[in-house]
Design an enzyme around this catalytic site. Structure first.
Site, PDB file in Angstrom:
ATOM      1  CD  GLU A 107      67.959 -62.945 -51.564  1.00  0.00           C
ATOM      2  OE1 GLU A 107      68.130 -62.904 -50.336  1.00  0.00           O
ATOM      3  OE2 GLU A 107      68.743 -63.503 -52.346  1.00  0.00           O
TER       4      GLU A 107
ATOM      5  CD  GLU B 155      75.325 -64.079 -52.295  1.00  0.00           C
ATOM      6  OE1 GLU B 155      74.605 -64.471 -51.389  1.00  0.00           O
ATOM      7  OE2 GLU B 155      75.188 -64.444 -53.481  1.00  0.00           O
TER       8      GLU B 155
HETATM    9  C1  BGC Z   1      72.171 -63.601 -54.965  1.00  0.00           C
HETATM   10  C2  BGC Z   1      71.253 -63.223 -56.080  1.00  0.00           C
HETATM   11  C3  BGC Z   1      71.869 -63.775 -57.309  1.00  0.00           C
HETATM   12  C4  BGC Z   1      71.730 -65.248 -57.145  1.00  0.00           C
HETATM   13  C5  BGC Z   1      72.075 -66.033 -58.343  1.00  0.00           C
HETATM   14  C6  BGC Z   1      72.093 -65.078 -54.822  1.00  0.00           C
HETATM   15  O1  BGC Z   1      72.798 -65.581 -53.766  1.00  0.00           O
HETATM   16  O2  BGC Z   1      71.915 -62.924 -53.799  1.00  0.00           O
HETATM   17  O3  BGC Z   1      70.697 -62.024 -56.062  1.00  0.00           O
HETATM   18  O4  BGC Z   1      71.446 -63.281 -58.511  1.00  0.00           O
HETATM   19  O5  BGC Z   1      72.400 -65.721 -56.015  1.00  0.00           O
HETATM   20  O6  BGC Z   1      71.558 -67.201 -58.235  1.00  0.00           O
END
Ligand code: BGC
Length: 723
Positions: free
Chosen positions: A606, A341
């Site tokens: 997270e 990501e």
């Molecule tokens: C990210 C988040 C992001 C989110 C949005 C995720 O996969 O890691 O931090 O804001 O998606 O939905």
């Protein structure tokens, strides 16, 4: 100049091997100055006679490449002086532009091939000059980097020395998008030795660097030609103490080095990893931990803030927040540095920008990223979820798109930086206009799909979108961003009457639609927080009392996600419930900030429950151990606990508002902030039943000091009060 140069490439589309381009530079006369201007589709590393040019990494950096491509300028006089000929070599890797980004093995977001554009300008002592630019007279050969991807790691064959150089191909590609470097360069920072080497229950040999970080491992090795050094990266161990890579999803983060005859010192060239642990998968002979260092890599932003207090847990949390920022400020503000990501998620950046601007000087960093945001904004004002945009989702989400307004406003407040408002004003306004255009009621934002109170504890088990009404969140941000747009416009001397009327109308519509007797119909902590913090209720006392009650009834625990968390403690404190805010701040049981600290975290997680109390993990699918969003609480530590705040009428700390809110459960607090007007300090401590406050206001600044219900206006100096 670089715009005189030609794009060149190796003509090898499907080849993973990094090409090395080469050109002899032969200064004809004594040199006064030599300058290299260079950029690439992909990433480049340049050297002259084997010595690296500059110390910037991952150049040319990450921008919305189809609209803005940075080039770098290096003074290479010393590397060429006195030489009749020198060899300029440039290796290219895939990086963000050509390589794999986001999901489903998506490649080539901007370009299908790596390519190089460069110019060397030689100025001679006699006033004449010469310019050497990339073109048909350059050559290339396959280099030792056999494979490199940001997510997947690198394969390097030290036996390969580029030879049999052959002619390059020219590439038709625009140069209209070139811009000089805007952000700070990405550089190497801390070098961390392993704190332990151990064998896991599964028999894996693992090095522990003691700190989760972003960067790479560098090592020294000597073995037999053809022997392999291979290792993998991980952020945490699993419940049983084994190496855990499930949360990396498809990102391989694997390094493989094939040895040549010589001793080798190596680090990856075009890949970085988010890790604390390294598993040695293959090694020639005994592993000596002292041959390894973890190197932290991030944008070269300057540290400005520091916070410490009597609680070692809170100090560790602050440490984790700092490392979360270092780890995710690698040219763009990213969500995470480890899985497949690592994108510039707007929501995360918006949530964290205030904390970020206490910790480090992030003015230049955000200028660059916000230029990309504006460049990527849709014609109707919609802001992509990630900047640079690789997801191309036509949908735009409240609290994510609001980065367009919240980030420039915060940079203006912290640094008194009017230019950012000037540069971003159209982008800010068009985001507000986008919200206005949605649905059939101009004053409400209803009916769209949003990320909502992302990862809130009140989301159904295993799901991400919290229980707070999406339309309420969207309309609340619509009002809030409109209020900031008005302030920005006024700071620029614009007539904002139209938006003042809009703000009133949105606020009224919000009240009618989402509140009953001033209280949110939606019974979540986040709904109450937004009503308070965005000043959307005319009954703040009742809302705050109800919020405090909800928290108490929830066992003194929060249930907020990305939307509610950044404002939760502020909203409580600003409305008479500082004690509840401190209870949440100091809460150690799950979910809380200190829960992860007690679980040994060295960066911010997270999820509140990335690792659950029983040691099991939140699903592999989305579980980063290095996400800065909840680290936004640092702005509470600085702004409320230590009470250091900018004044929006004299931004950049020309006037400082010092308004600490002490709590006896924290015996003492110290914070300092290097501002554009000098060093501001605030400290308090409990002693013999009194609170002793100490403040420093730098020369050239003024301050309002608010303590224990008193207000004083002061000039520069040191001030102490005992209350
Ligand atoms: C990210 C988040 C992001 C989110 C949005 C995720 O996969 O890691 O931090 O804001 O998606 O939905």
């Amino acid at each position: 100049m670089i715009d005189q140069a030609n794009w060149i490439w190796d003509g090898q589309t499907a080849n993973t091997v990094s090409p090395v381009f080469q050109k002899e530079i032969a200064p004809a006369k004594p040199l006064r100055q030599a300058v290299l201007q260079i950029t690439a589709l992909g990433l480049y590393e340049a050297s002259i006679d084997g010595a690296r040019v500059g110390d910037a990494l991952f150049t040319p950096g990450w921008t919305a490449y189809n609209k803005r491509l940075q080039y770098q300028t290096y003074d290479v006089t010393e590397q060429l002086r006195g030489k009749s000929a020198a060899c300029l070599q440039v290796t290219l890797g895939n990086g963000w532009c050509v390589g794999r980004l986001a999901w489903e093995n998506a490649y080539c977001h901007w370009a299908k091939q790596r390519a190089l554009l460069a110019s060397v300008q030689l100025q001679y002592e006699d006033g004449t000059q010469e310019e050497i630019v990339t073109g048909p007279d350059w050559q290339w050969a396959p280099g030792p980097v056999q494979f490199s991807e940001l997510y997947d790691g690198e394969t390097y064959d030290a036996r390969i020395v580029p030879q049999d150089f052959r002619p390059v191909c020219l590439l038709e590609y625009t140069k209209d998008i070139l811009i000089p470097q805007e952000g700070e360069a990405v550089k190497e920072h801390e070098r961390i030795a392993p704190v332990a080497m151990f064998t896991t229950p599964k028999g894996e040999t693992v090095l522990d660097f003691g700190q989760n970080l972003t960067g790479y491992v560098t090592f020294r090795v000597k073995g037999e030609e053809g022997q392999r050094c291979e290792f993998s990266h991980a952020e945490v161990l699993d419940k049983d103490g084994n190496f855990y890579t499930g949360n990396l999803r498809t990102a391989k983060n694997h390094i493989c080095v094939i040895l040549g005859q010589e001793e080798l010192t190596y680090h990856p060239h075009f890949s970085f990893q988010g890790f604390r642990y390294v598993r040695i998968d293959s090694w020639p002979g005994q592993v000596n931990p002292d041959d390894f260092r973890a190197v932290a890599v991030h944008s070269d932003i300057k540290r400005t803030g520091d916070f410490s207090c009597s609680s070692s847990l809170l100090n560790q949390l602050y440490h984790n927040i700092i490392w979360g920022q270092k780890s995710n400020f690698l040219d763009v503000p990213t969500d995470c540095p480890q899985r497949d990501e690592r994108l510039g998620w707007t929501g995360d950046a918006q949530v964290f920008v205030r904390a970020a601007s206490y910790n480090f000087d992030v003015a230049q960093f955000f200028h660059k990223w916000l230029h990309d945001l504006a460049a990527e904004q849709a014609p109707d004002g919609g802001v992509p979820h990630v900047i640079p945009d690789v997801l191309h989702d036509k949908n735009h989400s409240a609290a994510w798109g609001d980065a367009a307004v919240i980030c420039p406003w915060q940079i203006y407040l912290t640094y008194g930086d009017r230019a950012i408002l000037e540069e971003q004003f159209n982008s800010m306004r068009s985001w507000v206009e986008y919200m206005r255009s949605r649905g059939d009621n101009e004053f409400l934002w209803k009916g769209d799909v949003h990320f909502g109170d992302w990862l809130a504890m009140d989301a159904p088990e295993g799901e991400c979108v919290g229980a707070t009404d999406l339309d309420l969140i969207a309309t609340a941000y619509y009002a809030y961003s409109t209020s900031l747009l008005i302030k920005a416009g006024k700071a620029l001397g614009k007539d904002m009457a139209e938006y003042e009327a809009l703000y009133q109308a949105v606020t009224w519509a919000f009240r009618r639609e989402f509140l009953v007797d001033g209280l949110p119909r939606c019974q979540t902590q986040t709904a109450y927080v937004l009503a308070l913090y965005f000043h959307l209720t005319d009954r703040p006392h009742e809302v705050a009392a109800a919020l405090a009650r909800m928290i108490r009834d929830n066992g003194n625990k929060l249930s907020t996600g990305f939307v509610g968390t950044p404002y939760l403690l502020h909203a409580l404190t600003e409305n008479g419930y500082a004690e509840t805010a401190y209870t949440l701040l100091l809460q150690e049981e799950y979910p809380s900030w200190l829960y992860s600290v007690n679980k040994g975290a060295t960066t911010v997680w997270e999820h509140w429950d990335s690792i659950k109390p029983d040691g099991s993990m939140w699903s592999d699918s989305m579980n980063s151990f290095n996400h800065y969003a909840y680290g936004s609480v640092a702005d509470f530590l600085f702004g409320k606990v230590a009470g250091i705040n900018p004044d929006e009428n004299k931004p950049g700390y020309a006037h400082v508002v010092l308004a600490p809110v002490p709590d006896q459960r924290l015996g003492w607090v110290k914070a300092q902030l290097e501002t554009r007007h000098g060093l501001v300090k605030s400290a308090w401590r409990y002693e013999d039943g009194h609170v002793i406050y100490d403040f420093d206001v730098p020369q050239g600044a003024t301050a309002t000091i608010r303590i224990a219900g008193e207000t004083r206006e002061v000039q520069a100096g040191h001030f102490q009060y005992i209350r």
